[in-house]
Structure formats: C-alpha cells, structure tokens
Write a protein that holds these residues in place. Structure first.
Motif, PDB file in Angstrom:
ATOM      1  N   PRO A  18       5.912  -2.825   0.735  1.00 17.12           N
ATOM      2  CA  PRO A  18       5.037  -1.605   0.822  1.00 17.12           C
ATOM      3  C   PRO A  18       3.864  -1.135  -0.369  1.00 17.12           C
ATOM      4  O   PRO A  18       3.207  -0.426   0.018  1.00 17.12           O
ATOM      5  CB  PRO A  18       6.322  -0.295   0.573  1.00 17.12           C
ATOM      6  N   GLY A  19       4.379  -1.800  -1.407  1.00 19.49           N
ATOM      7  CA  GLY A  19       3.314  -1.854  -2.438  1.00 19.49           C
ATOM      8  C   GLY A  19       1.674  -2.332  -2.170  1.00 19.49           C
ATOM      9  O   GLY A  19       1.100  -1.956  -2.836  1.00 19.49           O
ATOM     10  N   ILE A  20       1.795  -3.007  -0.964  1.00 23.31           N
ATOM     11  CA  ILE A  20       0.402  -3.836  -0.697  1.00 23.31           C
ATOM     12  C   ILE A  20      -0.539  -2.468  -0.376  1.00 23.31           C
ATOM     13  O   ILE A  20      -1.854  -2.726  -0.257  1.00 23.31           O
ATOM     14  CB  ILE A  20       0.666  -4.598   0.508  1.00 23.31           C
ATOM     15  N   ALA A  21       0.150  -1.307  -0.430  1.00 25.07           N
ATOM     16  CA  ALA A  21      -0.992   0.000   0.060  1.00 25.07           C
ATOM     17  C   ALA A  21      -1.748  -0.149  -0.973  1.00 25.07           C
ATOM     18  O   ALA A  21      -3.005   0.490  -0.707  1.00 25.07           O
ATOM     19  CB  ALA A  21      -0.139   1.267  -0.025  1.00 25.07           C
ATOM     20  N   VAL A  22      -1.473  -0.557  -2.168  1.00 22.99           N
ATOM     21  CA  VAL A  22      -2.554  -0.137  -3.433  1.00 22.99           C
ATOM     22  C   VAL A  22      -3.881  -1.010  -3.096  1.00 22.99           C
ATOM     23  O   VAL A  22      -4.921  -0.769  -3.517  1.00 22.99           O
ATOM     24  CB  VAL A  22      -1.916  -0.719  -4.689  1.00 22.99           C
ATOM     25  N   ALA A  23      -3.716  -2.055  -2.250  1.00 19.92           N
ATOM     26  CA  ALA A  23      -4.854  -3.090  -2.038  1.00 19.92           C
ATOM     27  C   ALA A  23      -5.405  -2.786  -0.681  1.00 19.92           C
ATOM     28  O   ALA A  23      -6.379  -3.340  -0.125  1.00 19.92           O
ATOM     29  CB  ALA A  23      -4.311  -4.428  -2.136  1.00 19.92           C
ATOM     30  N   THR A  24      -4.723  -1.738   0.091  1.00 24.12           N
ATOM     31  CA  THR A  24      -5.312  -1.613   1.542  1.00 24.12           C
ATOM     32  C   THR A  24      -5.717  -0.267   1.950  1.00 24.12           C
ATOM     33  O   THR A  24      -6.554  -0.096   2.650  1.00 24.12           O
ATOM     34  CB  THR A  24      -4.123  -2.194   2.500  1.00 24.12           C
ATOM     35  N   THR A  25      -4.649   0.618   1.391  1.00 22.73           N
ATOM     36  CA  THR A  25      -4.794   2.007   2.043  1.00 22.73           C
ATOM     37  C   THR A  25      -5.962   2.839   1.145  1.00 22.73           C
ATOM     38  O   THR A  25      -5.886   2.876  -0.036  1.00 22.73           O
ATOM     39  CB  THR A  25      -3.377   2.852   1.968  1.00 22.73           C
ATOM     40  N   PRO A  26      -6.805   3.551   2.358  1.00 21.99           N
ATOM     41  CA  PRO A  26      -7.550   4.389   1.058  1.00 21.99           C
ATOM     42  C   PRO A  26      -6.770   5.463   0.516  1.00 21.99           C
ATOM     43  O   PRO A  26      -5.894   6.067   1.031  1.00 21.99           O
ATOM     44  CB  PRO A  26      -8.413   5.137   2.184  1.00 21.99           C
ATOM     45  N   ALA A  27      -6.965   5.376  -0.994  1.00 20.02           N
ATOM     46  CA  ALA A  27      -6.236   6.008  -1.787  1.00 20.02           C
ATOM     47  C   ALA A  27      -6.771   7.396  -2.141  1.00 20.02           C
ATOM     48  O   ALA A  27      -8.232   7.526  -2.072  1.00 20.02           O
ATOM     49  CB  ALA A  27      -5.756   5.288  -2.978  1.00 20.02           C
ATOM     50  N   PRO A  28      -6.286   8.394  -2.590  1.00 20.39           N
ATOM     51  CA  PRO A  28      -6.774   9.674  -3.252  1.00 20.39           C
ATOM     52  C   PRO A  28      -7.898   9.187  -4.258  1.00 20.39           C
ATOM     53  O   PRO A  28      -7.806   8.043  -5.112  1.00 20.39           O
ATOM     54  CB  PRO A  28      -5.784  10.594  -3.901  1.00 20.39           C
ATOM     55  N   GLU A  29      -8.846   9.888  -4.247  1.00 20.84           N
ATOM     56  CA  GLU A  29     -10.120   9.322  -5.460  1.00 20.84           C
ATOM     57  C   GLU A  29      -9.564   9.147  -6.632  1.00 20.84           C
ATOM     58  O   GLU A  29     -10.219   8.106  -7.288  1.00 20.84           O
ATOM     59  CB  GLU A  29     -11.185  10.507  -5.420  1.00 20.84           C
ATOM     60  N   GLU A  30      -8.695   9.798  -7.187  1.00 16.31           N
ATOM     61  CA  GLU A  30      -8.197   9.592  -8.642  1.00 16.31           C
ATOM     62  C   GLU A  30      -7.677   8.395  -8.874  1.00 16.31           C
ATOM     63  O   GLU A  30      -7.861   7.488  -9.722  1.00 16.31           O
ATOM     64  CB  GLU A  30      -7.151  10.841  -9.079  1.00 16.31           C
ATOM     65  N   LEU A  31      -6.802   7.753  -7.837  1.00 15.47           N
ATOM     66  CA  LEU A  31      -6.191   6.331  -7.790  1.00 15.47           C
ATOM     67  C   LEU A  31      -7.360   5.307  -7.522  1.00 15.47           C
ATOM     68  O   LEU A  31      -7.278   4.409  -8.341  1.00 15.47           O
ATOM     69  CB  LEU A  31      -5.137   6.363  -6.753  1.00 15.47           C
ATOM     70  N   THR A  32      -8.243   5.514  -6.727  1.00 12.05           N
ATOM     71  CA  THR A  32      -9.073   4.519  -6.419  1.00 12.05           C
ATOM     72  C   THR A  32     -10.187   4.404  -7.803  1.00 12.05           C
ATOM     73  O   THR A  32     -10.416   3.300  -8.159  1.00 12.05           O
ATOM     74  CB  THR A  32     -10.169   4.942  -5.346  1.00 12.05           C
ATOM     75  N   THR A  33     -10.347   5.528  -8.441  1.00 11.08           N
ATOM     76  CA  THR A  33     -11.227   5.488  -9.573  1.00 11.08           C
ATOM     77  C   THR A  33     -10.482   4.723 -10.522  1.00 11.08           C
ATOM     78  O   THR A  33     -11.186   3.868 -11.391  1.00 11.08           O
ATOM     79  CB  THR A  33     -11.574   6.863 -10.066  1.00 11.08           C
ATOM     80  N   GLU A  34      -9.119   5.050 -10.625  1.00 11.98           N
ATOM     81  CA  GLU A  34      -8.473   4.332 -11.848  1.00 11.98           C
ATOM     82  C   GLU A  34      -8.421   2.758 -11.531  1.00 11.98           C
ATOM     83  O   GLU A  34      -8.533   2.031 -12.501  1.00 11.98           O
ATOM     84  CB  GLU A  34      -6.994   5.170 -12.124  1.00 11.98           C
ATOM     85  N   LEU A  35      -7.870   2.525 -10.389  1.00 10.55           N
ATOM     86  CA  LEU A  35      -7.786   1.197  -9.774  1.00 10.55           C
ATOM     87  C   LEU A  35      -9.180   0.388 -10.233  1.00 10.55           C
ATOM     88  O   LEU A  35      -9.158  -0.529 -10.857  1.00 10.55           O
ATOM     89  CB  LEU A  35      -7.495   0.832  -8.440  1.00 10.55           C
ATOM     90  N   THR A  36     -10.459   0.904  -9.820  1.00  8.39           N
ATOM     91  CA  THR A  36     -11.472   0.385 -10.094  1.00  8.39           C
ATOM     92  C   THR A  36     -11.973  -0.082 -11.564  1.00  8.39           C
ATOM     93  O   THR A  36     -12.233  -0.969 -11.885  1.00  8.39           O
ATOM     94  CB  THR A  36     -12.939   1.395  -9.472  1.00  8.39           C
ATOM     95  N   GLY A  37     -11.708   1.059 -12.394  1.00 12.26           N
ATOM     96  CA  GLY A  37     -11.647   0.969 -13.823  1.00 12.26           C
ATOM     97  C   GLY A  37     -10.746  -0.197 -14.174  1.00 12.26           C
ATOM     98  O   GLY A  37     -11.124  -1.133 -15.365  1.00 12.26           O
ATOM     99  N   LEU A  38      -9.678  -0.405 -13.894  1.00  7.17           N
ATOM    100  CA  LEU A  38      -8.812  -1.237 -14.357  1.00  7.17           C
ATOM    101  C   LEU A  38      -9.307  -2.640 -13.930  1.00  7.17           C
ATOM    102  O   LEU A  38      -9.310  -3.781 -14.624  1.00  7.17           O
ATOM    103  CB  LEU A  38      -7.320  -1.129 -13.871  1.00  7.17           C
ATOM    104  N   LEU A  39      -9.678  -2.786 -12.668  1.00 11.05           N
ATOM    105  CA  LEU A  39     -10.230  -4.326 -12.283  1.00 11.05           C
ATOM    106  C   LEU A  39     -11.590  -4.580 -13.053  1.00 11.05           C
ATOM    107  O   LEU A  39     -11.800  -5.670 -13.432  1.00 11.05           O
ATOM    108  CB  LEU A  39     -10.657  -4.026 -10.846  1.00 11.05           C
TER     109      LEU A  39
END
Length: 120
Positions: free
Chosen positions: A49-70
């Motif tokens: 189920p954790g694959i959601a971080v890489a596939t599911t459109p997430a709330p903007e806050e999560l997307t922004t944080e993931l983009t920053g980490l990458l």
C-alpha cells in the motif's frame, strides 16, 4: 591524523498508504536531513500500500514535501512486484522514482550493506 566523518546511509520503509503515515515518513526524512546534513544518503522504499507515495495524487502539502526531499537528494524506490500486482506501469509511477525488483529484498540488501533501517 584526523578521521574523515562517516557517511551516513539510511533506508526508510514505507508500506502504508494512509496520508498521515506518509506525512510522518516525509517529516522524519526531512528531520533526518536537517540533523545530519549533506553527508547522509537516504532512500525511501515504497511497496504494498505504501506505493501510494509514488503513484497517488497526494494533497498539495505532501506533494510539495516529497518534491523538496527529492530535490535534496533523497531517492524514492518503488517495488516492481507491487507494480505488477496492482497493474501499474512505469508511466503510473513518479518520474523521479527508481523501480527496484522487490521492495523487501531491497531493504534487506541495504541493511546487509550497513545502511540504517527506519520504519516509522
């Protein structure tokens, strides 16, 4: 003679799709980078189920944080076994994600190589 500082390496296990769990993992990863600085190498491994971080459109806050980490050099690894089971193609996966054959095997390999294992 002075010893060079040890390079820290951490592999973070994500197998939960709950947005609050993903947010916890992203926050922990950001805190890890802040505490240990550029001398740390971090991989987040998403499977099941954790694959959601890489596939599911997430709330903007999560997307922004993931983009920053990458952008800061964190690697996101997606499990090919999970992709196959869920009928996901590489086009369904975040463009910066690295597909690994097996998420759990990747975690074991990294631990054998001396990486610190985190499962928040």
């Amino acid at each position: 003679m002075r010893k060079a500082p040890a390079m820290h390496r951490a592999v973070i296990h994500l197998n939960d799709a709950a947005p609050e769990k993903i947010q916890t993992v992203l926050h922990n990863t950001a805190n890890l980078l802040a505490a240990l600085g550029p001398e740390i190498q971090v991989e987040m491994v998403a499977h099941g189920p954790g694959i959601a971080v890489a596939t599911t459109p997430a709330p903007e806050e999560l997307t922004t944080e993931l983009t920053g980490l990458l952008a800061a050099g964190v690697s996101l690894c997606a499990c090919r076994n999970t992709m196959t089971a869920r009928r996901l193609t590489p086009a369904d996966i975040h463009p910066q994600a690295v597909v690994v054959a097996s998420g759990v095997a990747h975690l074991v390999t990294r631990q054998t190589e001396g990486w610190s294992y985190l499962h928040p």
